[in-house]
Scaffold this motif. Structure first.
Motif, short mmCIF file in Angstrom:
data_model
loop_
_atom_site.label_atom_id
_atom_site.label_comp_id
_atom_site.label_asym_id
_atom_site.label_seq_id
_atom_site.Cartn_x
_atom_site.Cartn_y
_atom_site.Cartn_z
N TRP A 77 0.89 -0.98 -0.20
CA TRP A 77 0.00 -0.36 0.17
C TRP A 77 0.78 0.85 0.09
O TRP A 77 2.01 1.35 0.81
CB TRP A 77 -0.64 -0.03 1.03
CG TRP A 77 -1.70 1.10 0.61
CD1 TRP A 77 -1.85 2.24 0.38
CD2 TRP A 77 -3.04 0.86 1.57
NE1 TRP A 77 -3.40 2.50 1.01
CE2 TRP A 77 -3.62 2.49 1.58
CE3 TRP A 77 -3.98 -0.37 3.00
CZ2 TRP A 77 -5.18 2.25 1.71
CZ3 TRP A 77 -5.15 0.42 3.53
CH2 TRP A 77 -5.15 1.34 3.06
N ARG A 81 1.95 7.96 -1.64
CA ARG A 81 1.88 8.48 -3.19
C ARG A 81 -0.03 9.44 -2.84
O ARG A 81 -0.52 9.42 -3.62
CB ARG A 81 1.95 6.88 -4.01
CG ARG A 81 1.42 7.48 -5.38
CD ARG A 81 1.68 6.05 -6.40
NE ARG A 81 0.56 4.86 -5.69
CZ ARG A 81 1.13 4.36 -6.50
NH1 ARG A 81 2.23 3.65 -7.95
NH2 ARG A 81 -0.06 3.06 -6.16
N ASP A 83 -2.55 7.03 -2.23
CA ASP A 83 -3.22 5.72 -2.38
C ASP A 83 -4.25 5.42 -1.26
O ASP A 83 -3.96 4.86 0.17
CB ASP A 83 -2.86 4.11 -3.12
CG ASP A 83 -1.94 4.70 -4.64
OD1 ASP A 83 -2.04 5.65 -4.39
OD2 ASP A 83 -1.41 3.48 -4.42
N ARG A 84 -5.93 5.05 -1.82
CA ARG A 84 -6.81 5.10 -0.58
C ARG A 84 -6.69 3.89 -0.19
O ARG A 84 -7.19 3.25 0.61
CB ARG A 84 -8.31 6.25 -0.52
CG ARG A 84 -8.28 7.32 -0.80
CD ARG A 84 -9.13 7.74 -1.60
NE ARG A 84 -10.07 7.50 -0.55
CZ ARG A 84 -11.64 8.15 -0.49
NH1 ARG A 84 -11.68 9.22 -1.19
NH2 ARG A 84 -12.63 7.35 -0.27
N LEU A 87 -3.07 -0.61 -3.98
CA LEU A 87 -3.56 -0.49 -5.42
C LEU A 87 -1.98 -0.79 -5.92
O LEU A 87 -0.93 -0.80 -5.77
CB LEU A 87 -3.53 0.58 -5.85
CG LEU A 87 -4.96 1.67 -5.53
CD1 LEU A 87 -5.23 3.11 -6.40
CD2 LEU A 87 -5.88 0.58 -5.82
#
Length: 164
Positions: A77, A81, A83-84, A87
């Motif tokens: 994770w 960056r 990211d929620r 991804l």
């Protein structure tokens, strides 16, 4: 001889999993496997490795033991960056070392220190006497300036046993 599995957190999100092995286990691995692992001595001695909310009296003996270990860290994770969700393919991460090309951004270290009340300079001074065995055949990326990339590609499943 031991194996630890550590979940690495960035704030409240689990950023990945690191497998930690003793020198004895690391030395038993084939050379092709060893190059996927990194040493922990510099992370610990430099003050980059921290255990928030663990008292120094408990932390120091643990860190002295961990300084001679090796890790294989899979980042799942990329919270840095933004990211929620976790991804993409996991990334095999390397460890920051004394090499100038592998320095952690000072702003990130300052943010960590401010958030948890650490002083990296004080941690480094307190850990100056931590001993670590000489490192051999480790930190492949540092010696060869090459890393490894993981990509997601379609692949035929090979099941050797029926699923439960």
């Amino acid at each position: 001889m031991y194996i630890l599995i550590i979940t690495i957190f960035d704030s409240s999100a689990a950023a990945g999993v690191e497998y930690v092995v003793s020198r004895q286990i690391f030395d038993s691995l084939p050379a092709d496997e060893q190059r996927l692992w990194h040493s922990h001595a510099h992370e610990i001695k430099s003050g980059l490795w921290v255990n928030p909310r663990v008292p120094n009296a408990l932390e120091k003996p643990e860190l002295e033991q961990l300084a001679g270990t090796f890790g294989k860290f899979w980042c799942t994770w990329q919270v840095d960056r933004g990211d929620r969700l976790p991804l993409g393919a996991p990334a095999l991460m390397v460890s920051p070392q004394v090499d100038p090309a592998a320095v952690v951004r000072p702003s990130l270290v300052r943010h960590r220190d401010d958030r948890y009340g650490f002083s990296t300079a004080d941690l480094r001074a307190a850990r100056a006497d931590v001993q670590a065995a000489p490192q051999v055949q480790v930190d492949y990326w540092l010696r060869h300036r090459k890393g490894f990339a993981v990509d997601v590609v379609p692949h035929e499943m090979k099941c050797h046993a029926p699923f439960p």
